[in-house]
Design an enzyme around this catalytic site. Structure first.
Site, PDB file in Angstrom:
ATOM      1  N   PRO A 285     -63.434   2.613  -5.370  1.00 40.77           N
ATOM      2  CA  PRO A 285     -63.976   3.063  -3.998  1.00 40.77           C
ATOM      3  C   PRO A 285     -63.391   3.822  -3.651  1.00 40.77           C
ATOM      4  O   PRO A 285     -61.599   4.258  -4.574  1.00 40.77           O
ATOM      5  CB  PRO A 285     -63.072   1.715  -3.507  1.00 40.77           C
ATOM      6  CG  PRO A 285     -62.127   1.056  -4.518  1.00 40.77           C
ATOM      7  CD  PRO A 285     -62.132   1.373  -6.021  1.00 40.77           C
ATOM      8  N   ARG A 287     -63.972   5.437   0.528  1.00 49.83           N
ATOM      9  CA  ARG A 287     -63.458   5.047   1.664  1.00 49.83           C
ATOM     10  C   ARG A 287     -63.439   4.028   2.075  1.00 49.83           C
ATOM     11  O   ARG A 287     -62.777   3.647   3.459  1.00 49.83           O
ATOM     12  CB  ARG A 287     -65.224   4.919   2.289  1.00 49.83           C
ATOM     13  CG  ARG A 287     -65.571   4.678   3.795  1.00 49.83           C
ATOM     14  CD  ARG A 287     -66.910   4.341   3.761  1.00 49.83           C
ATOM     15  NE  ARG A 287     -68.024   4.991   3.676  1.00 49.83           N
ATOM     16  CZ  ARG A 287     -68.687   6.402   4.082  1.00 49.83           C
ATOM     17  NH1 ARG A 287     -67.894   6.868   5.114  1.00 49.83           N
ATOM     18  NH2 ARG A 287     -69.379   7.130   2.538  1.00 49.83           N
ATOM     19  N   ARG A 323     -68.282  13.851   9.685  1.00 50.87           N
ATOM     20  CA  ARG A 323     -68.985  13.114   9.877  1.00 50.87           C
ATOM     21  C   ARG A 323     -70.225  12.845  11.050  1.00 50.87           C
ATOM     22  O   ARG A 323     -71.315  12.786  10.960  1.00 50.87           O
ATOM     23  CB  ARG A 323     -68.524  11.145   9.868  1.00 50.87           C
ATOM     24  CG  ARG A 323     -67.663  11.480   7.938  1.00 50.87           C
ATOM     25  CD  ARG A 323     -67.422   9.893   7.994  1.00 50.87           C
ATOM     26  NE  ARG A 323     -68.492   9.376   7.276  1.00 50.87           N
ATOM     27  CZ  ARG A 323     -68.490   8.440   8.171  1.00 50.87           C
ATOM     28  NH1 ARG A 323     -67.824   8.371   9.396  1.00 50.87           N
ATOM     29  NH2 ARG A 323     -69.275   7.485   7.816  1.00 50.87           N
ATOM     30  N   CYS A 354     -68.363  27.053  18.125  1.00 50.02           N
ATOM     31  CA  CYS A 354     -70.203  26.783  18.317  1.00 50.02           C
ATOM     32  C   CYS A 354     -71.668  26.595  17.946  1.00 50.02           C
ATOM     33  O   CYS A 354     -71.887  27.406  17.222  1.00 50.02           O
ATOM     34  CB  CYS A 354     -70.168  28.253  18.826  1.00 50.02           C
ATOM     35  SG  CYS A 354     -68.740  29.107  19.874  1.00 50.02           S
ATOM     36  N   TYR A 383     -63.109  11.027   4.521  1.00 42.22           N
ATOM     37  CA  TYR A 383     -64.233  12.056   4.119  1.00 42.22           C
ATOM     38  C   TYR A 383     -63.606  12.574   5.785  1.00 42.22           C
ATOM     39  O   TYR A 383     -64.694  13.065   6.440  1.00 42.22           O
ATOM     40  CB  TYR A 383     -65.671  11.705   4.367  1.00 42.22           C
ATOM     41  CG  TYR A 383     -65.562  11.198   2.840  1.00 42.22           C
ATOM     42  CD1 TYR A 383     -65.495  11.703   2.133  1.00 42.22           C
ATOM     43  CD2 TYR A 383     -65.719   9.465   3.166  1.00 42.22           C
ATOM     44  CE1 TYR A 383     -66.371  11.158   0.782  1.00 42.22           C
ATOM     45  CE2 TYR A 383     -66.438   8.923   1.458  1.00 42.22           C
ATOM     46  CZ  TYR A 383     -66.229  10.099   0.587  1.00 42.22           C
ATOM     47  OH  TYR A 383     -66.303   9.047  -0.691  1.00 42.22           O
TER      48      TYR A 383
HETATM   49  C1  LIG Z   1     -67.826   9.624  -4.381  1.00 44.75           C
HETATM   50  C2  LIG Z   1     -67.799   8.973  -4.871  1.00 44.75           C
HETATM   51  C3  LIG Z   1     -67.469   7.429  -4.911  1.00 44.75           C
HETATM   52  C4  LIG Z   1     -66.585   6.597  -3.604  1.00 44.75           C
HETATM   53  O1  LIG Z   1     -67.666   6.296  -2.674  1.00 44.75           O
HETATM   54  P1  LIG Z   1     -67.288   5.931  -1.598  1.00 44.75           P
HETATM   55  O2  LIG Z   1     -67.943   5.428  -0.561  1.00 44.75           O
HETATM   56  O3  LIG Z   1     -66.179   6.216  -0.911  1.00 44.75           O
HETATM   57  O4  LIG Z   1     -65.730   4.323  -2.014  1.00 44.75           O
HETATM   58  C5  LIG Z   1     -67.244   6.428  -6.426  1.00 44.75           C
HETATM   59  N1  LIG Z   1     -67.340   7.096  -7.355  1.00 44.75           N
HETATM   60  C6  LIG Z   1     -68.401   8.761  -7.132  1.00 44.75           C
HETATM   61  C7  LIG Z   1     -68.679   8.942  -8.928  1.00 44.75           C
HETATM   62  C8  LIG Z   1     -68.367   9.305  -6.626  1.00 44.75           C
HETATM   63  O5  LIG Z   1     -69.350  10.862  -6.030  1.00 44.75           O
END
Ligand SMILES: *Cc1c(COP(=O)(O)O)cnc(C)c1O
Length: 425
Positions: A285, A287, A323, A354, A383
């Site tokens: 995880p 995010r 984002r 800009c 992010y």
């Molecule tokens: C970006 C990524 C994650 C994390 O994704 P989240 O949406 O932030 O939980 C986990 N594993 C891999 C391989 C990723 O590229």
């Protein structure tokens, strides 16, 4: 404590605070734009994962790219978290925090270079998530040259559809990620012949900001099937990495119970994977751990009218938080100080860069904001700074971590000297 966001007004008169620490005070002390994070919230989310998967051997490998601040990595390391990395640079960060944490690192990514692979082999990471037959060949060559055994998983592409923004969906055959699950068995056979490779896992990552548990369950079922086939082929598969991607709710007006979400997620995964027996589950995880722990605090520079539209121009911009521009993402925006009797106005909140894409909100009803006011752009912990840039020659914001009742600077604001240090005339 288990509230969704650590950002709240302690009472009607007080400014918005992070775990009780006033954002007004922090903005005065450290300037704006400013990222503020709650350590308490990050650990709370880590604990939710650990609790939901308590019934099975597992390791949470926090996805470093969501927020790679050293102080946050250190906090997670001290609390037993592992790490999912996608570059040698992210591995360097982990090594700076704690060399021994390399044993808890999984290395994902479609374009690993020989130098990155060597660094990972020498550091003794937990496992490589291999994304192509070509990478497998390179890894075999580097491992044998360094005489280091590499534990590997193939990242397979399960061909499941997950409802999310197209730029952050990764689990369909048409995406660049992973190895087609239909070809995986033969690639594993090739891997098993390599003296320095130890195929012991299967990995998958179907995308990001996925709010339903169903696609995770569907992917896990396909993985379980593959693990069964591989074991039948004589491979001792004892690790399944289910990736990351669990989404949060960016709108406060939707009810969102993180405990509930993780429980549903865990139950979808475990239903498919528990029958496999002896297994370490790896979770990646990003995010879900950090997004809601962070806010971007910004000061209003101007309020201007063009025809019917009102624009609130802030000192934060798309280079600080991309984002909305990149994914049409929504972030709630809250005035730091509540003005008595403030009327609501429909405005666009935009930055000084800009580009017409430089906005944080469009046609949003907000309590009236005036020049000099502070606003917090919520759920910006993931992010945010990690996807920031110096576009328009803008120095990046500072970052502050709130721990208990104390706040400390974990990254100072960039200066123009920092920006120009690499250049020559
Ligand atoms: C970006 C990524 C994650 C994390 O994704 P989240 O949406 O932030 O939980 C986990 N594993 C891999 C391989 C990723 O590229």
């Amino acid at each position: 404590m288990s509230s969704t966001r650590p950002f709240a007004h302690p009472d009607a008169q007080s400014p918005l605070a992070c775990d009780g620490v006033s954002l007004d005070t922090l903005a005065k002390k450290y300037g704006t734009p400013l990222y503020v994070y709650s350590a308490e919230q990050i650990l709370e989310r880590l604990r939710l994962f650990t609790a939901a998967f308590e019934s099975i051997p597992h390791l949470v490998c926090y996805s470093v790219k969501a927020n790679s601040a050293l102080a946050i990595l250190k906090l997670l390391d001290r609390n037993g978290s592992g790490f999912d990395i996608v570059s040698g640079g992210e591995l360097e960060r982990i090594l700076r925090v704690n060399k021994a944490a390399a044993q808890r690192v999984v290395f994902s990514g479609v374009g690993k270079t020989a130098a990155e692979i060597d660094l990972a082999l020498r550091s003794g990471i937990l496992i490589f998530n291999v994304e192509s037959a070509g990478e497998l060949d390179l890894l075999a060559e580097r491992a044998s040259r360094l005489r280091k055994r590499a534990r590997i998983a193939l990242r397979v592409n399960p061909d499941v559809f997950a409802e999310t923004h197209p730029y952050i969906s990764t689990g369909l055959r048409e995406h660049k990620f992973g190895i087609d699950i239909r070809q995986a068995r033969s690639v594993y056979k090739a891997a098993a012949k390599q003296k320095f490779l130890e195929p012991c896992g299967v990995s998958v990552h179907i995308g990001s900001q996925i709010r339903s548990a169903d696609p995770f369950g569907a992917a896990a079922e396909r993985i379980a099937q593959l693990v069964g086939d591989l074991r039948a082929d004589g491979l001792p598969i004892n690790s399944v990495d289910v990736g990351g991607g669990l989404g949060i709710e960016y709108h406060a007006d939707h009810s969102f119970r993180p405990e509930e979400k993780i429980r549903q997620y865990a139950s979808a995964l475990l239903k498919a994977l528990r029958p496999l027996g002896n297994l370490q589950l790896l979770l990646e995880p990003g995010r879900f751990i950090v997004a809601q722990a962070g806010a971007l605090v910004t000061r209003v520079l101007y309020v201007k009218k063009n025809g019917e539209k009102t624009f609130v121009v802030t000192d934060a911009a798309m280079n600080d938080l991309i984002r909305p521009a990149l994914y049409q993402a929504h972030h709630d925006i809250v005035p730091v100080v509540r003005r008595k009797g403030a009327r609501k106005k429909t405005v666009d909140v935009v930055g000084p860069v800009c580009e017409s894409g430089d906005f944080f909100a469009r046609d949003r009803e907000l309590p009236e904001l005036k020049p000099g006011d502070l606003a917090a752009i919520l759920d910006a912990g993931a992010y945010g700074l990690s996807l920031s840039s110096n576009y328009n020659s803008r120095p990046r914001p500072a970052e502050v971590l709130v721990e208990g009742k104390r706040a400390r600077l974990i990254r100072r604001r960039e200066t123009m000297d920092d920006l120009l240090a690499m250049e020559q005339m």
